[in-house]
Design a protein around this motif. Structure first.
Motif, PDB file in Angstrom:
ATOM      1  N   ASP A 124       0.811  -1.214   0.000  1.00 50.13           N
ATOM      2  CA  ASP A 124       0.000   0.000   0.000  1.00 50.13           C
ATOM      3  C   ASP A 124       0.847   1.267   0.000  1.00 50.13           C
ATOM      4  OD1 ASP A 124      -2.759  -1.222   0.410  1.00 50.13           O
ATOM      5  OD2 ASP A 124      -1.651  -2.083   2.088  1.00 50.13           O
ATOM      6  N   LEU A 125       1.988   1.212   0.672  1.00 48.51           N
ATOM      7  CA  LEU A 125       2.855   2.376   0.818  1.00 48.51           C
ATOM      8  C   LEU A 125       4.308   1.947   0.706  1.00 48.51           C
ATOM      9  CD1 LEU A 125       1.179   3.993   3.969  1.00 48.51           C
ATOM     10  CD2 LEU A 125       1.239   5.057   1.700  1.00 48.51           C
ATOM     11  N   ILE A 126       5.152   2.890   0.286  1.00 48.74           N
ATOM     12  CA  ILE A 126       6.606   2.701   0.296  1.00 48.74           C
ATOM     13  C   ILE A 126       7.190   3.831   1.139  1.00 48.74           C
ATOM     14  CG2 ILE A 126       8.698   2.505  -1.082  1.00 48.74           C
ATOM     15  CD1 ILE A 126       6.930   1.824  -3.491  1.00 48.74           C
ATOM     16  N   ILE A 127       8.038   3.496   2.101  1.00 48.63           N
ATOM     17  CA  ILE A 127       8.691   4.505   2.931  1.00 48.63           C
ATOM     18  C   ILE A 127      10.169   4.569   2.551  1.00 48.63           C
ATOM     19  CG2 ILE A 127       9.011   2.848   4.821  1.00 48.63           C
ATOM     20  CD1 ILE A 127       8.877   5.224   6.774  1.00 48.63           C
ATOM     21  N   THR A 128      10.661   5.780   2.276  1.00 51.85           N
ATOM     22  CA  THR A 128      12.042   5.983   1.840  1.00 51.85           C
ATOM     23  C   THR A 128      12.552   7.301   2.421  1.00 51.85           C
ATOM     24  OG1 THR A 128      11.642   7.335  -0.137  1.00 51.85           O
ATOM     25  CG2 THR A 128      11.390   4.941  -0.378  1.00 51.85           C
ATOM     26  N   PRO A 129      13.845   7.586   2.252  1.00 50.42           N
ATOM     27  CA  PRO A 129      14.299   8.966   2.479  1.00 50.42           C
ATOM     28  C   PRO A 129      13.707   9.858   1.393  1.00 50.42           C
ATOM     29  CG  PRO A 129      16.148   7.411   2.318  1.00 50.42           C
ATOM     30  CD  PRO A 129      14.936   6.700   1.818  1.00 50.42           C
ATOM     31  N   VAL A 130      13.601  11.149   1.656  1.00 52.87           N
ATOM     32  CA  VAL A 130      13.180  12.061   0.586  1.00 52.87           C
ATOM     33  C   VAL A 130      14.388  12.646  -0.118  1.00 52.87           C
ATOM     34  CG1 VAL A 130      12.946  14.117   2.065  1.00 52.87           C
ATOM     35  CG2 VAL A 130      11.655  13.951  -0.064  1.00 52.87           C
ATOM     36  N   THR A 131      15.464  12.885   0.636  1.00 45.74           N
ATOM     37  CA  THR A 131      16.739  13.350   0.080  1.00 45.74           C
ATOM     38  C   THR A 131      17.848  12.513   0.703  1.00 45.74           C
ATOM     39  OG1 THR A 131      17.127  14.993   1.811  1.00 45.74           O
ATOM     40  CG2 THR A 131      15.890  15.728  -0.123  1.00 45.74           C
ATOM     41  N   SER A 132      19.037  12.672   0.168  1.00 42.79           N
ATOM     42  CA  SER A 132      20.194  11.992   0.748  1.00 42.79           C
ATOM     43  C   SER A 132      20.958  12.898   1.702  1.00 42.79           C
ATOM     44  CB  SER A 132      21.128  11.517  -0.378  1.00 42.79           C
ATOM     45  OG  SER A 132      22.261  10.876   0.145  1.00 42.79           O
ATOM     46  N   ILE A 133      20.635  14.197   1.680  1.00 42.62           N
ATOM     47  CA  ILE A 133      21.346  15.181   2.497  1.00 42.62           C
ATOM     48  C   ILE A 133      20.351  16.084   3.203  1.00 42.62           C
ATOM     49  CG2 ILE A 133      23.399  15.200   1.021  1.00 42.62           C
ATOM     50  CD1 ILE A 133      22.337  17.779  -0.270  1.00 42.62           C
ATOM     51  N   GLN A 134      20.850  16.820   4.195  1.00 41.29           N
ATOM     52  CA  GLN A 134      20.040  17.844   4.853  1.00 41.29           C
ATOM     53  C   GLN A 134      20.278  19.189   4.174  1.00 41.29           C
ATOM     54  OE1 GLN A 134      21.477  16.285   8.971  1.00 41.29           O
ATOM     55  NE2 GLN A 134      19.594  17.404   9.396  1.00 41.29           N
ATOM     56  N   ALA A 135      19.673  20.220   4.720  1.00 34.45           N
ATOM     57  CA  ALA A 135      19.773  21.549   4.123  1.00 34.45           C
ATOM     58  C   ALA A 135      21.222  21.933   3.870  1.00 34.45           C
ATOM     59  CB  ALA A 135      19.108  22.574   5.046  1.00 34.45           C
ATOM     60  N   LEU A 136      21.485  22.317   2.633  1.00 39.28           N
ATOM     61  CA  LEU A 136      22.841  22.651   2.197  1.00 39.28           C
ATOM     62  C   LEU A 136      23.242  24.031   2.699  1.00 39.28           C
ATOM     63  CD1 LEU A 136      25.097  21.625   0.054  1.00 39.28           C
ATOM     64  CD2 LEU A 136      24.074  23.378  -1.406  1.00 39.28           C
TER      65      LEU A 136
END
Length: 565
Positions: free
Chosen positions: A460-472
């Motif tokens: 029903d859902l896939i959970i992942t990171p949204v980015t590989s880094i935090q705020a640049l």
């Protein structure tokens, strides 16, 4: 689809004079541009001559279209959210806070508007939004005040303030798309459909938020329009390309904004700024009145302080619009089961271990693990999956969105040198790619859509990171002329772009902090299943131990103070 595809533009981080020299060399030495292009994602598909299947440019599967054809194609009524869904927070103001003050007559929209205008003016040093039209805002507020005095608000968003990415038409204001020249001296004569719908719901239009020039990167560094600084750390990017939309919400100017997402451009800034951001299904929200820079992957979506704000604003902007044919093949949006936050029985959630290995910040995976454990406690079934051919899909998405943006930019040859150096560099590099590669990219899209149909037949859902880094953090000298940082751009879009490429909906959910910067998790769902995304986001919002922290810069504290006698 097999074979290596992880080819990246082999350049260091370029700012200042080296950036300007690089752009000059690209434009004056076509061979140099061709050589660099050969080492980029833009030519990664040249060796994939065995691709089969029809090219796909509208990422909605025929099976979904057939299913939708069995349902009435009408605009659903705007739902009224029940107080039971409300999450009381001292961190951010929600539409609930404004709406309840107005209903109780403690404050009027006009009284609040004067404070919001003051906040907007004070925030100009941070370059989140364009200067506001005070008289227009006060006119809108007066009309809203009259409606509340008659106890006839148009919706729960009546009198709530919003800003909009500056590639959306706002009647009477210039849609510049972050450039120095587009529509200069020619204010829009009509609202885009999403803004029209919100205005009809009583939303007070505060104005445009700043963005990356034509949306062609992920950091919103824009010497033309203004570079929105991250309210949590002013020396950091607020993400992009909808950076101003996220910064204005995190900084307390407004509780909700609209951005545009062609490769993560709603979810990346929402992540960098600790907010909720929804990328809808392709064709779910009308693109009429937008700049249409990347039509096959881009969609308008909301950014908000709470899930209720996200859900309510999305319910208003979504739905069929005869001015945008892509919207005519969708089922009505509902908030079915939105209130069911105490159980996930019957829901299967997939984790992608190979993607988790790609993150640069281990805390991101830790946050995913924490949520997964919480979902298990609510009865969800957790499985592991592999999304095959992720790398070639990333290359195909990069080629697709950049080709479409390049096509848009080249409509203005007389303004080529008016574009920022980053945009000009990308125009040179993309121009070396071949039409055949664009067609191959759309064949890859069809194959990935088929794979996602198969996956969502099982989960029903896939959970992942949204980015590989935090705020640049902004490199020194980058605010004057912009920058090129291909590695960081790739680290921003690598997980987010699949939803754009295949048309599925996705949502960013704040999950806490790492080194004083926000961290988020990311969910994807089947086409048109925004209701499930919003439900799981609500469950995350209510999960124990999730820290929401007020930014260092915030203007909301005065907005709803008691009126002075």
């Amino acid at each position: 689809m097999t074979g290596p595809t992880e080819n990246k533009i082999a350049t260091p981080v370029l700012v200042g004079q080296p950036l300007l020299d690089f752009v000059k060399a690209l434009e004056e030495q076509p061979g140099f541009a061709a050589q660099l292009s050969q080492n980029s994602l833009f030519t990664a598909l040249q060796n994939h001559r065995d691709l089969k299947g029809s090219p796909v440019t509208i990422p909605i599967p025929f099976s979904q279209m057939a299913r939708v054809s069995e349902t009435p194609n009408t605009k659903a009524e705007v739902p009224r959210l029940d107080h039971k869904t409300r999450s009381v927070s001292s961190t951010f103001l929600s539409f609930w806070d404004y709406h309840e003050k107005y209903l109780s007559q403690e404050l009027t929209p006009t009284q609040v508007a004067t404070r919001v205008i003051e906040s907007a003016e004070a925030s100009q040093e941070h370059e989140w939004i364009q200067p506001v039209d005070k008289e227009d805002v006060l006119r809108q507020a007066a009309a809203s005040t009259e409606r509340y005095q008659k106890n006839q608000p148009k919706s729960q968003l009546d009198g709530v303030f919003m800003v909009f990415k500056e590639d959306q038409n706002i009647q009477g204001r210039v849609n510049s798309s972050g450039t120095s020249f587009l529509n200069k001296g020619n204010p829009a004569t009509y609202d885009s459909t999403p803004i029209h719908n919100l205005r009809e719901a009583g939303v007070i239009i505060l104005g445009h938020s700043r963005m990356q020039e034509i949306g062609w990167d992920t950091f919103s560094i824009n010497p033309n329009s203004g570079t929105p600084k991250n309210p949590y750390q002013l020396t950091s990017s607020s993400g992009g390309s909808s950076g101003g939309s996220a910064a204005a919400v995190a900084g307390g100017l407004v509780p909700i904004s609209l951005g545009g997402d062609g490769g993560g451009s709603v979810r990346i800034p929402a992540s960098f700024c600790g907010l909720y951001g929804l990328k809808p299904t392709a064709g779910r929200v009308s693109g009429y009145g937008g700049s249409e820079v990347s039509t096959s992957v881009g969609v308008v979506g909301p950014i908000a302080t709470t899930v209720d704000d996200l859900a309510l604003s999305f319910s208003i902007i979504s739905g069929p619009d005869e001015k945008d044919p892509k919207t005519l093949v969708q089922p009505p949006f509902t908030l079915t089961d939105y209130h069911k936050t105490d159980s996930l029985e019957g829901i299967t959630i997939a984790v992608v271990p190979e993607w988790n290995k790609e993150v640069e910040v281990p805390a991101m995976v830790d946050h995913i693990t924490s949520f997964v454990e919480h979902f298990k406690s609510l009865g969800a079934t957790i499985v592991e999956i592999d999304i095959k051919n992720s790398e070639i899909a990333r290359a195909a998405h990069s080629l697709t969105i950049s080709s479409e943006m390049n096509s848009f930019a080249r409509r203005f040859p007389e303004h080529r040198t008016d574009f920022l150096p980053y945009t000009r560099a990308m125009m040179s590099l993309v121009n070396e790619s071949k039409t055949s590669d664009y067609v191959r990219a759309q064949q890859v899209r069809g194959a990935m859509m088929t794979q996602m149909e198969d996956i969502f037949g099982k989960v029903d859902l896939i959970i992942t990171p949204v980015t590989s880094i935090q705020a640049l953090d902004f490199p020194e000298g980058s605010l004057e002329n912009g920058m090129i940082d291909a590695t960081s751009t790739s680290n921003c879009v690598k997980f987010a772009s699949l939803a754009n490429f295949t048309g599925i909906p996705a949502i960013n959910v704040p999950s806490g902090f790492n080194n004083d910067k926000p961290v988020s998790v990311h969910f994807m769902a089947n086409w048109y299943n925004e209701s499930l995304l919003l439900r799981v986001a609500k469950i995350c919002e209510l999960a124990p131990g999730i820290e929401r922290r007020k930014p260092k810069v915030s203007y909301s504290s005065r907005h709803l103070e008691p009126a002075s006698i």
